[in-house]
Design an enzyme around this catalytic site. Structure first.
Site, PDB file in Angstrom:
ATOM      1  N   ARG A   1     -10.517 -11.418   2.283  1.00 13.72           N
ATOM      2  CA  ARG A   1     -11.465 -12.434   1.804  1.00 13.72           C
ATOM      3  C   ARG A   1     -10.842 -13.830   1.834  1.00 13.72           C
ATOM      4  O   ARG A   1     -11.557 -14.826   1.921  1.00 13.72           O
ATOM      5  CB  ARG A   1     -11.956 -12.069   0.400  1.00 13.72           C
ATOM      6  CG  ARG A   1     -10.925 -12.107  -0.691  1.00 13.72           C
ATOM      7  CD  ARG A   1     -11.339 -11.274  -1.897  1.00 13.72           C
ATOM      8  NE  ARG A   1     -11.324  -9.852  -1.583  1.00 13.72           N
ATOM      9  CZ  ARG A   1     -11.697  -8.901  -2.433  1.00 13.72           C
ATOM     10  NH1 ARG A   1     -12.122  -9.229  -3.648  1.00 13.72           N
ATOM     11  NH2 ARG A   1     -11.650  -7.630  -2.086  1.00 13.72           N
TER      12      ARG A   1
ATOM     13  N   LYS B   1       0.838  -1.194   0.000  1.00 18.03           N
ATOM     14  CA  LYS B   1       0.000   0.000   0.000  1.00 18.03           C
ATOM     15  C   LYS B   1       0.877   1.250   0.000  1.00 18.03           C
ATOM     16  O   LYS B   1       1.958   1.267   0.601  1.00 18.03           O
ATOM     17  CB  LYS B   1      -0.872   0.039   1.253  1.00 18.03           C
ATOM     18  CG  LYS B   1      -1.978  -0.977   1.343  1.00 18.03           C
ATOM     19  CD  LYS B   1      -2.712  -0.814   2.666  1.00 18.03           C
ATOM     20  CE  LYS B   1      -3.805  -1.850   2.840  1.00 18.03           C
ATOM     21  NZ  LYS B   1      -4.963  -1.582   1.971  1.00 18.03           N
TER      22      LYS B   1
END
Length: 460
Positions: A314, A240
């Site tokens: 997820r 990120k």
């Protein structure tokens, strides 16, 4: 900290809550002394405006709290809490002015103004304490407030003090408090017991990945809560940018929210069987970090192509959801700070949720309004299934194109729950700026709404 109402006392100050349009009528019924004092001090009944009115003997006779206009109140979740922040320290009891149908939620908002995250430095919180009005379930509201405080504390604590080890300790402490059982599968034992994706995502961190399981209750419908416990998310090898990493201590907000909801359920002795599953990991960067292009095999046997290591939540949820589904509970609920797409869709205040159960969705939407815990239904839009099927594997963890990011993530998770009624929340779990009853920082989103709706959804 413990959030609680003040004990009834002869010294508590009467609080008159006056809406702005009603001020003239209220003043008309007062003595010249009171009218002159209110007028001289410029009290207009604006939302959050307060005024202490002295008695003729010079002491505090009563206090006024402005309730604003209906349109102003509609823009605040806990309007009366704005006054709680402004009142001088002391005990107060509501003498008049709060509509009966709003009384419980206004009292909850007042309790929540007492929250401050002061682990590292002193922080200010409202010092005005409220005596619970007659007819209000004070014990229940205290349970809700302290469960919210737990969630906020967990989210606000930085990853240096809230890694997988500490998240496990928090779950164990909660279990001990309410007589629940808690067990954890850690490190390479995850591979031995077939939780490969939890292991893969967390294996590069210093603190080992783990699956935390808590169980409580012996009779009634079965409810399994699954919370994303990514204690810090660097993005992995798809690192990120610094600006996007700044809030990643809150990436375990799903876990914090399911623990808050679990606390409510246990403290209120709801007649159900509760199971909590938290895959707790840190998505770190090291030589053994998983890579873009890797293909993982999940607990369920479905293969997953990794097209972005920053779509890791997820993956850990998928293994936990597969385990949850094996037990065939009456309801599985997952909560996760899963996608930025959800924030683009509904902003930070609303908790989007997914379900194929129209009856449950209706019950939840109605309960959310009652609980001052707003949610918004999003669609499990089946035609988008093709977007999560890369061809080289069963599933794609990060479909290209940028469309429907929250929906495709929800569809991904739904693939792992086939035998149970399933509901998924893609939450933010963060309050960007201080609001009445909501301090800046970690936030519970959807637990109060769910608690209110569960009796109808599960037939309790």
């Amino acid at each position: 900290m413990t959030l609680s109402f003040a004990q009834p006392s002869d010294t508590s100050v009467p609080l008159h809550v006056v809406a702005q349009p009603d001020l003239d009528d209220w003043l008309a019924g007062q003595s010249d002394h009171i009218r002159n004092w209110v007028t001289a001090n410029g009290f207009k009944g604006a939302l959050g405006q307060v005024l202490t009115v002295p008695s003729t003997e010079g002491g505090a006779g009563f206090a006024l709290a402005g309730y604003g206009t209906q349109s102003k109140r509609a823009r605040k979740r806990f309007p009366l809490a704005a006054a709680a922040d402004a009142l001088p320290e002391g005990g107060y009891h509501i003498a008049a002015g709060v509509p009966t149908e709003h009384l419980e939620m206004e009292c909850l908002g007042w309790l929540l103004t007492g929250y401050a995250f002061d682990r590292y430095a002193p922080q200010s919180a409202a010092k005005a304490c409220l005596v619970a009005p007659e007819g209000v379930d004070a014990a229940r509201l205290e349970v809700l407030a302290n469960a919210e405080a737990l969630t906020r504390d967990l989210v606000n604590t930085p990853a240096s003090d809230m890694g997988p080890d500490q998240l496990q300790a928090a779950a164990e402490a909660l279990a001990d408090e309410f007589g629940a059982t808690c067990k954890t599968i850690t490190g390479d034992a995850l591979l031995e017991q077939n939780f490969p994706m939890i292991h893969t995502v967390g294996r590069a961190a210093d603190q080992a990945p783990r699956l935390i399981e808590m169980n409580w209750g012996a009779t009634g419908p079965t409810l399994t809560l699954v919370g994303k416990g990514v204690c810090f998310d660097t993005g992995g090898l798809n690192l990120k940018p610094g600006a996007s990493m700044g809030l990643m201590k809150k990436d375990m907000g799903g876990a914090a929210n399911v623990l808050g909801l679990a606390r409510m359920i246990m403290a209120l002795s709801l007649p159900l069987q509760l199971r909590v599953l938290i895959p707790a990991v840190e998505n770190a960067v090291a030589g053994n970090a998983f890579r873009p292009g890797d293909i993982l095999t999940s607990r369920k046997g479905l293969t997953v192509e990794i097209n972005n290591t920053d779509a890791e939540g997820r993956l850990v949820l998928a293994d936990a959801l597969a385990l949850a589904d094996e037990g065939k509970p009456d309801l599985v609920i997952s909560m996760a700070t899963l996608t930025g797409a959800a924030r683009v869709a509904v902003g930070p205040d609303l908790a989007p949720f997914y379900t194929d159960d129209d009856r449950a969705a209706g019950a939840l939407s109605k309960a959310a309004a009652q609980a001052a815990d707003p949610v918004w239904r999003m669609p499990f839009h089946t035609p988008y299934e093709a977007m999560i099927e890369p061809g080289i594997a069963d599933l794609d963890n990060a479909p290209s194109g940028g469309f429907a990011g929250s929906i495709t993530a929800a569809l991904f998770l739904r693939r792992f729950v086939e035998d149970s009624n399933y509901m998924h929340f893609d939450i933010y779990s963060w309050q960007p700026s201080k609001q009445p009853g909501r301090s800046k920082g970690g936030l519970g989103q959807s637990p109060r709404a769910l608690l209110t709706a569960l009796p109808e959804i599960l037939g309790l």
